[in-house]
Design a protein around this motif. Structure first.
Motif, mmCIF file in Angstrom:
data_model
loop_
_atom_site.group_PDB
_atom_site.id
_atom_site.type_symbol
_atom_site.label_atom_id
_atom_site.label_comp_id
_atom_site.label_asym_id
_atom_site.label_seq_id
_atom_site.Cartn_x
_atom_site.Cartn_y
_atom_site.Cartn_z
ATOM 1 N N VAL A 135 6.408 2.428 -0.234
ATOM 2 C CA VAL A 135 6.700 3.333 0.883
ATOM 3 C C VAL A 135 5.701 4.482 0.913
ATOM 4 C CG1 VAL A 135 9.145 2.741 0.745
ATOM 5 C CG2 VAL A 135 8.362 4.846 -0.314
ATOM 6 N N HIS A 136 5.100 4.807 -0.232
ATOM 7 C CA HIS A 136 4.049 5.829 -0.255
ATOM 8 C C HIS A 136 2.711 5.207 0.130
ATOM 9 C CE1 HIS A 136 2.039 9.559 -1.538
ATOM 10 N NE2 HIS A 136 1.083 8.750 -1.957
ATOM 11 N N SER A 137 2.391 4.092 -0.506
ATOM 12 C CA SER A 137 1.172 3.348 -0.211
ATOM 13 C C SER A 137 1.350 1.944 -0.762
ATOM 14 C CB SER A 137 -0.048 4.003 -0.856
ATOM 15 O OG SER A 137 -1.138 3.095 -0.914
ATOM 16 N N PRO A 138 0.936 0.914 -0.025
ATOM 17 C CA PRO A 138 1.045 -0.440 -0.558
ATOM 18 C C PRO A 138 0.165 -0.693 -1.775
ATOM 19 C CG PRO A 138 0.840 -0.484 1.823
ATOM 20 C CD PRO A 138 0.530 0.916 1.388
ATOM 21 N N THR A 139 -0.830 0.149 -2.000
ATOM 22 C CA THR A 139 -1.728 -0.054 -3.138
ATOM 23 C C THR A 139 -1.727 1.101 -4.137
ATOM 24 O OG1 THR A 139 -3.476 0.639 -1.603
ATOM 25 C CG2 THR A 139 -3.313 -1.713 -2.096
#
Length: 329
Positions: free
Chosen positions: A208-212
């Protein structure tokens, strides 16, 4: 000797298969053992893959598991996970109709303090109803197979449910957590999996913050970072209903790659091409596409890393092959 970071992004069950194919290609084509990476960053699906590597599972066993083939003795954790892991029912959209929350004071305060860091997706995840699949039981059931110590060089990203802030378990200064609970927290897809409680705080999927979340490595003394990103698209170019999402996630990864390169770190990013995306399909939680996705990712990665410019960036991995997997701390 080249210091290597390995980033394994989100992507559900199909994303795990994608990582398996990517890593198996790196192992087979370059003779590089992904278990030897100095730092492994996992988010959601990537957290399970990263934990498996640190528990000694080789890349070829990850691919074998995805394709339903026999495992070596080193792949025993995967056998335990397949036996003890969670049962995943289909998503029921009725659960998303009730239980929405108002913005928390923590979210409002964090947004007021750092408005430039506001992420709409992370904020929305904090408001969603809790998921209906509780994976704390299976996570705790796997504890005997995970050991008592946190593996060195393993960072798992999750997001606090209260305010959406990223937390990187395993990183110095992060909250203490068992490996099983941290993996479960990183995988807790909002609205599907129930939030995972660690130390009295609820956590959601790190995606949810970043996929990576590759940018967590920007201050580390690394020479090379390899990113396996199943949710974006190679070159950002794609068609179909998910084209907009994949393009946006490709652009998000662009920003993280720029941060790493500004820090003097070489980056090789591996994203699914058209054939691989077709094998993966639209449903990240599909249980019948793992074999095809892993094979497509393997074939595409082998071709990609054979390109002259990419091979030059990966040339330093040859000197890392003899190193043993990172010990537990």
């Amino acid at each position: 000797m080249t210091r290597v970071g390995l980033v394994l992004g989100a992507g559900g069950i199909v994303g795990q298969a994608y990582h398996a194919g990517v890593l198996a290609a790196l192992e087979a084509e370059l003779g590089w053992d992904p278990r030897t990476a100095d730092l492994i960053v996992g988010s959601s699906a990537g957290s399970l893959t990263g934990a498996a590597l640190r528990l000694g599972v080789p890349a070829h066993d990850l691919a074998a598991s995805a394709k339903g083939e026999p495992l070596s003795d080193e792949g025993s954790f995967l056998a335990a996970f397949n036996r003890e892991g969670p049962h995943l029912p289909p998503f029921d959209p009725r659960h998303a109709l009730r239980g929405w929350r108002l913005p928390s004071l923590g979210l409002l305060a964090r947004t007021a303090r750092r408005p430039w860091a506001f992420r709409p997706g992370a904020a929305a995840a904090t408001l969603m109803p809790p998921g209906f699949v509780d994976i704390t039981g299976p996570a705790d059931a796997l504890a005997p197979y995970l050991g008592v110590h946190w593996p060195a060089g393993l960072w798992l990203c999750a997001a606090r449910r209260d305010d959406g802030a990223r937390v990187t378990f395993g990183r110095p200064g992060a909250p203490a957590a068992s490996l099983g609970r941290a993996v479960a927290a990183s995988c807790a897809i909002p609205g599907y999996f129930a939030p995972i409680e660690i130390g009295g705080v609820e956590y959601l999927d790190g995606g949810v913050h970043s996929p990576t979340n590759a940018d967590v490595l920007r201050h580390e003394p690394l020479d090379l970072v390899i990113v396996s990103s199943s949710m974006s698209a190679a070159h950002g170019r794609t068609r179909g209903p998910d084209a907009g999402i994949r393009w946006a996630l490709h652009r998000r990864l662009d920003q993280e790659v720029r941060q790493l390169r500004r820090a003097g770190i070489e980056v090789v990013r591996i994203e699914p091409d058209g054939d691989t995306r077709a094998a993966m399909g639209m449903n990240a939680m599909a249980t019948d596409r793992s074999g095809a996705a892993a094979q497509a990712a393997w074939d595409a990665t082998a071709a990609y890393i054979g390109q002259t410019r990419v091979a030059a960036r990966l040339a330093g991995l040859a000197g890392n092959a003899p190193r043993q997997p990172a010990p537990t701390a």
